[in-house]
Write a protein that holds these residues in place. Sequence first.
Motif, PDB file in Angstrom:
ATOM      1  N   UNK A 105       0.806  -1.222   0.000  1.00  0.00           N
ATOM      2  CA  UNK A 105       0.000   0.000   0.000  1.00  0.00           C
ATOM      3  C   UNK A 105       0.842   1.276   0.000  1.00  0.00           C
ATOM      4  N   UNK A 106       2.150   1.160  -0.287  1.00  0.00           N
ATOM      5  CA  UNK A 106       3.016   2.347  -0.258  1.00  0.00           C
ATOM      6  C   UNK A 106       4.091   2.267  -1.331  1.00  0.00           C
ATOM      7  N   UNK A 107       4.507   3.456  -1.763  1.00  0.00           N
ATOM      8  CA  UNK A 107       5.618   3.599  -2.701  1.00  0.00           C
ATOM      9  C   UNK A 107       6.528   4.714  -2.197  1.00  0.00           C
ATOM     10  N   UNK A 108       7.754   4.712  -2.672  1.00  0.00           N
ATOM     11  CA  UNK A 108       8.682   5.820  -2.460  1.00  0.00           C
ATOM     12  C   UNK A 108       9.073   6.321  -3.842  1.00  0.00           C
ATOM     13  N   UNK A 109       9.317   7.622  -3.952  1.00  0.00           N
ATOM     14  CA  UNK A 109       9.681   8.194  -5.248  1.00  0.00           C
ATOM     15  C   UNK A 109      10.889   9.101  -5.116  1.00  0.00           C
ATOM     16  N   UNK A 110      11.446   9.433  -6.266  1.00  0.00           N
ATOM     17  CA  UNK A 110      12.527  10.416  -6.355  1.00  0.00           C
ATOM     18  C   UNK A 110      12.372  11.150  -7.683  1.00  0.00           C
ATOM     19  N   UNK A 111      12.947  12.322  -7.749  1.00  0.00           N
ATOM     20  CA  UNK A 111      13.006  13.089  -8.998  1.00  0.00           C
ATOM     21  C   UNK A 111      14.170  12.519  -9.822  1.00  0.00           C
ATOM     22  N   UNK A 112      14.000  12.446 -11.116  1.00  0.00           N
ATOM     23  CA  UNK A 112      15.093  12.005 -11.983  1.00  0.00           C
ATOM     24  C   UNK A 112      15.610  13.222 -12.741  1.00  0.00           C
ATOM     25  N   UNK A 113      16.882  13.516 -12.531  1.00  0.00           N
ATOM     26  CA  UNK A 113      17.521  14.666 -13.183  1.00  0.00           C
ATOM     27  C   UNK A 113      18.881  14.238 -13.704  1.00  0.00           C
ATOM     28  N   UNK A 114      19.140  14.512 -14.965  1.00  0.00           N
ATOM     29  CA  UNK A 114      20.411  14.137 -15.591  1.00  0.00           C
ATOM     30  C   UNK A 114      20.701  12.651 -15.425  1.00  0.00           C
ATOM     31  N   UNK A 115      19.653  11.842 -15.531  1.00  0.00           N
ATOM     32  CA  UNK A 115      19.810  10.394 -15.444  1.00  0.00           C
ATOM     33  C   UNK A 115      20.015   9.850 -14.048  1.00  0.00           C
ATOM     34  N   UNK A 116      19.949  10.715 -13.034  1.00  0.00           N
ATOM     35  CA  UNK A 116      20.184  10.296 -11.656  1.00  0.00           C
ATOM     36  C   UNK A 116      18.949  10.542 -10.791  1.00  0.00           C
ATOM     37  N   UNK A 117      18.725   9.668  -9.810  1.00  0.00           N
ATOM     38  CA  UNK A 117      17.672   9.898  -8.813  1.00  0.00           C
ATOM     39  C   UNK A 117      18.179  10.929  -7.824  1.00  0.00           C
ATOM     40  N   UNK A 118      17.356  11.953  -7.574  1.00  0.00           N
ATOM     41  CA  UNK A 118      17.721  12.969  -6.580  1.00  0.00           C
ATOM     42  C   UNK A 118      16.554  13.145  -5.611  1.00  0.00           C
ATOM     43  N   UNK A 119      16.897  13.528  -4.408  1.00  0.00           N
ATOM     44  CA  UNK A 119      15.899  13.751  -3.362  1.00  0.00           C
ATOM     45  C   UNK A 119      15.949  15.210  -2.896  1.00  0.00           C
ATOM     46  N   UNK A 120      16.302  16.111  -3.790  1.00  0.00           N
ATOM     47  CA  UNK A 120      16.412  17.537  -3.499  1.00  0.00           C
ATOM     48  C   UNK A 120      15.016  18.152  -3.583  1.00  0.00           C
ATOM     49  N   UNK A 121      14.452  18.477  -2.433  1.00  0.00           N
ATOM     50  CA  UNK A 121      13.087  18.990  -2.394  1.00  0.00           C
ATOM     51  C   UNK A 121      12.972  20.413  -2.927  1.00  0.00           C
ATOM     52  N   UNK A 122      14.070  21.093  -3.130  1.00  0.00           N
ATOM     53  CA  UNK A 122      14.035  22.448  -3.661  1.00  0.00           C
ATOM     54  C   UNK A 122      14.297  22.517  -5.159  1.00  0.00           C
ATOM     55  N   UNK A 123      14.653  21.412  -5.762  1.00  0.00           N
ATOM     56  CA  UNK A 123      15.004  21.358  -7.182  1.00  0.00           C
ATOM     57  C   UNK A 123      13.834  21.800  -8.052  1.00  0.00           C
ATOM     58  N   UNK A 124      14.112  22.680  -9.040  1.00  0.00           N
ATOM     59  CA  UNK A 124      13.095  23.179  -9.981  1.00  0.00           C
ATOM     60  C   UNK A 124      13.567  22.913 -11.407  1.00  0.00           C
ATOM     61  N   UNK A 125      13.552  21.646 -11.783  1.00  0.00           N
ATOM     62  CA  UNK A 125      14.041  21.254 -13.096  1.00  0.00           C
ATOM     63  C   UNK A 125      13.168  21.719 -14.251  1.00  0.00           C
ATOM     64  N   UNK A 126      11.873  21.911 -14.008  1.00  0.00           N
ATOM     65  CA  UNK A 126      11.002  22.371 -15.101  1.00  0.00           C
ATOM     66  C   UNK A 126      10.977  23.893 -15.203  1.00  0.00           C
ATOM     67  N   UNK A 127      11.695  24.581 -14.313  1.00  0.00           N
ATOM     68  CA  UNK A 127      11.882  26.028 -14.401  1.00  0.00           C
ATOM     69  C   UNK A 127      10.639  26.871 -14.248  1.00  0.00           C
ATOM     70  N   UNK A 128       9.651  26.391 -13.510  1.00  0.00           N
ATOM     71  CA  UNK A 128       8.419  27.169 -13.341  1.00  0.00           C
ATOM     72  C   UNK A 128       8.381  27.944 -12.018  1.00  0.00           C
TER      73      UNK A 128
END
Length: 187
Positions: A105-128
């Motif tokens: 009943x649970x999953x964990x996720x990460x952002x993928x940036x430059x082919x790497x999993x990152x857990x940077x909660x401040x990252x704004x890769x889509x530039x919005x």
Amino acid sequence: MKRKFSGRAVITFCLIIVGVWIYLQYIHNGTSNRDVPLPDSLHPAVSHNAELLIQQSAGKGIEIIITDGFRSHHEQDRLYEKGRSTQGNIVTHAKGGESFHNFGLAIDFAIKANGQAIWDMGYDGNGNGQSDWMEVVEIAKELGFEWGGDWKHFKDYPHLQMDFGLSINDLQKGERPPSQPMTVKSS
């Protein structure tokens, strides 16, 4: 003619009453359902909504990956030992059988940036101008997930779960969410 009961008879009667009460609590609390098999994969609705989360995040220019899903009790115990009896930081307070991961009943996720999993909660890769992480969390909540970052005590920022109104105690007793049909939200 009045009859007197001996102390032994009163004690026996009380023990019988207590025994019946315990038996009824055992049945009423669902502990008799412990024979229900444990899941061995993600619940269909959780899996479906995880796919929707990936798709809807991509629609906002955010690539995510699911880093963890179903976890066996043994895997959970190994993870629990991190930062305790094995090297690393503490990443969970849940032993095997105490995590929604153990019930699919649970999953964990990460952002993928430059082919790497990152857990940077401040990252704004889509530039919005918004945190990609929080954009994903918003989508997840719309899909019916609860976010571990909202927890009062141990914050688990990558964690998303769907509890279907069940507690860990309910799941340990053998209660399970319906497998089908399940209405899932989508945008």
